[in-house]
Design a protein around this motif. Sequence first.
Motif, PDB file in Angstrom:
ATOM      1  N   SER A 254       0.815  -1.220   0.000  1.00 41.67           N
ATOM      2  CA  SER A 254       0.000   0.000   0.000  1.00 41.67           C
ATOM      3  C   SER A 254       0.843   1.263   0.000  1.00 41.67           C
ATOM      4  O   SER A 254       0.369   2.331  -0.386  1.00 41.67           O
ATOM      5  CB  SER A 254      -0.932   0.002   1.214  1.00 41.67           C
ATOM      6  N   ILE A 255       2.120   1.163   0.417  1.00 40.90           N
ATOM      7  CA  ILE A 255       2.953   2.366   0.393  1.00 40.90           C
ATOM      8  C   ILE A 255       3.602   2.576  -0.970  1.00 40.90           C
ATOM      9  O   ILE A 255       4.145   3.628  -1.246  1.00 40.90           O
ATOM     10  CB  ILE A 255       4.046   2.318   1.474  1.00 40.90           C
TER      11      ILE A 255
ATOM     12  N   GLN B  64       6.006   7.766  -7.381  1.00 39.75           N
ATOM     13  CA  GLN B  64       5.260   6.539  -7.115  1.00 39.75           C
ATOM     14  C   GLN B  64       5.127   5.697  -8.381  1.00 39.75           C
ATOM     15  O   GLN B  64       4.994   6.229  -9.482  1.00 39.75           O
ATOM     16  CB  GLN B  64       3.859   6.872  -6.580  1.00 39.75           C
TER      17      GLN B  64
ATOM     18  N   PHE C 296       8.228   5.002   3.389  1.00 41.39           N
ATOM     19  CA  PHE C 296       7.100   4.689   4.265  1.00 41.39           C
ATOM     20  C   PHE C 296       6.791   5.915   5.135  1.00 41.39           C
ATOM     21  O   PHE C 296       5.621   6.334   5.267  1.00 41.39           O
ATOM     22  CB  PHE C 296       7.466   3.479   5.119  1.00 41.39           C
TER      23      PHE C 296
ATOM     24  N   LYS D   3       5.095   8.597   3.189  1.00 42.21           N
ATOM     25  CA  LYS D   3       3.692   8.262   2.921  1.00 42.21           C
ATOM     26  C   LYS D   3       2.829   8.556   4.143  1.00 42.21           C
ATOM     27  O   LYS D   3       1.735   9.132   4.023  1.00 42.21           O
ATOM     28  CB  LYS D   3       3.595   6.783   2.541  1.00 42.21           C
TER      29      LYS D   3
ATOM     30  N   GLN E 171      -0.237  11.480   4.401  1.00 38.42           N
ATOM     31  CA  GLN E 171      -1.611  11.070   4.706  1.00 38.42           C
ATOM     32  C   GLN E 171      -2.043  11.460   6.113  1.00 38.42           C
ATOM     33  O   GLN E 171      -3.126  11.074   6.550  1.00 38.42           O
ATOM     34  CB  GLN E 171      -1.741   9.554   4.548  1.00 38.42           C
TER      35      GLN E 171
ATOM     36  N   SER F 214      -5.609  10.686   7.800  1.00 39.17           N
ATOM     37  CA  SER F 214      -5.592   9.631   8.817  1.00 39.17           C
ATOM     38  C   SER F 214      -6.202  10.125  10.123  1.00 39.17           C
ATOM     39  O   SER F 214      -6.937   9.389  10.802  1.00 39.17           O
ATOM     40  CB  SER F 214      -4.164   9.134   9.060  1.00 39.17           C
TER      41      SER F 214
ATOM     42  N   SER G 118      -1.931   3.516   5.310  1.00 39.03           N
ATOM     43  CA  SER G 118      -0.949   2.782   4.528  1.00 39.03           C
ATOM     44  C   SER G 118      -0.061   1.957   5.443  1.00 39.03           C
ATOM     45  O   SER G 118       0.182   2.319   6.589  1.00 39.03           O
ATOM     46  CB  SER G 118      -0.075   3.735   3.704  1.00 39.03           C
TER      47      SER G 118
ATOM     48  N   ARG H  16      -2.352  -3.250   4.959  1.00 37.54           N
ATOM     49  CA  ARG H  16      -3.251  -2.997   3.835  1.00 37.54           C
ATOM     50  C   ARG H  16      -2.655  -3.477   2.510  1.00 37.54           C
ATOM     51  O   ARG H  16      -3.139  -3.110   1.439  1.00 37.54           O
ATOM     52  CB  ARG H  16      -3.578  -1.506   3.756  1.00 37.54           C
ATOM     53  N   ASP H  17      -1.607  -4.294   2.583  1.00 39.45           N
ATOM     54  CA  ASP H  17      -0.994  -4.830   1.363  1.00 39.45           C
ATOM     55  C   ASP H  17      -1.936  -5.799   0.654  1.00 39.45           C
ATOM     56  O   ASP H  17      -2.834  -6.386   1.260  1.00 39.45           O
ATOM     57  CB  ASP H  17       0.306  -5.574   1.693  1.00 39.45           C
TER      58      ASP H  17
END
Length: 404
Positions: free
Chosen positions: A241-242, A252, A275, A278, A282, A286, A294, A298-299
């Motif tokens: 997710s990152i 990205q 990481f 990210k 967010q 968040s 992330s 959440r992968d």
Amino acid sequence: MHINHLSLTNFRNYARLECELPAGKPVVLYGDNAQGKTSALEAIYYLATSSSPYTASDRQLIHWRAENDPIPFARLSAELGNRDSSYQKLDITLMLDMSSGAPRFKKSIQLNHVDKRVTDVIGLLNVVLFLPQDLSLVEGSPSDRRRFMNTTLTQVNLDYLLALNEYDKLLPQRNALLKRVAQKRAHAVELEFWDGQLAKYGSVIVSCRQRFLRELEIKARDTHHALTGGREALSLKYLPSIAPNADGDGKQLSFDLYGLDLNRQMSPAEIEPQFLEKLLSQRQESISRGITLSGPHRDELRLMINERDCGLYGSRGQARTVVMALRFAELEWMRDQIGEYPLFLLDEVVAELDGKRRAFLLDRLDGQAQTLLTTTELEIFNPTFLRRASVFQVVNGQIAAVDS
């Protein structure tokens, strides 16, 4: 790696069991439903991983007749051998503990009668478990595929196990802080410490997953190629997710590329700053949502056939083929990591397969990995396989060898 003797007390269907398990040939456990076949495999899996594949509650593992005992308990023991020692004794005891005031089940582990932690016995016993419900690896939620990665990696990679344990403790604490910040009961600057810790351990998880999937893909592709007669090509697409990129320039990767390039391994040191970036980008969202948006929690992993997503476009037959390829690849990958085959546990899998896949499976159970299969019907096995297998009947929590 093999179990010579399995002993169970007050575990699931088993009030008391003492069972010798042969090595060098497949072991077939057969009997009616609810007799204890699956519980025997669950016990072996628990000895290897200190967890059950069927329940998150240790209380449910206690034999029902023991529930009213003054101190309900269950004990699992195995006499086993591996490349490091021809004999070791592993014991896990689950016991009701009232010392803290609230009842909870305490888990104690002993190796050769010496108290140990879970991390002390990692790699002592390794297993690959193949279930009919493994179709969830293709058709289920991302959490099913994350569980697959975690279960395999934590058995052989201590760094991964420690990082995952720390990450799982940090994540709810960071989420709680996000909610306090949103309620003006904490300041956003307090997130810096938690972000740093989350990135530190999360980057290890992502890096290990990337390496694992790259190595697994090679083995799974070969098995899948054989199963499909060369008509289909399997590939694994890791979607962290990152979405870090291998150049570290802050750009990205396009999601059209399905995330990390599995051929370009990234170290935790390369992933960690990305990481952190990210998490910082967010932060406001968040805080407003009260969750960490992330991270490896959440992968996603997608399974592709001829570059098409099998979970979205594949047939049920294609999904079964992918799952079989993954389980055999996992078996071979784990052998490469630990220098010997893990135990291979197959719970009611053979009955779920068509003739072609069944023949492929049975032909490859050659005794190199100690293999246990459960079934309600011996007739689904061909006579050639049964002649080279050891057959045990399971009746009402007892296991007895059947004369050939």
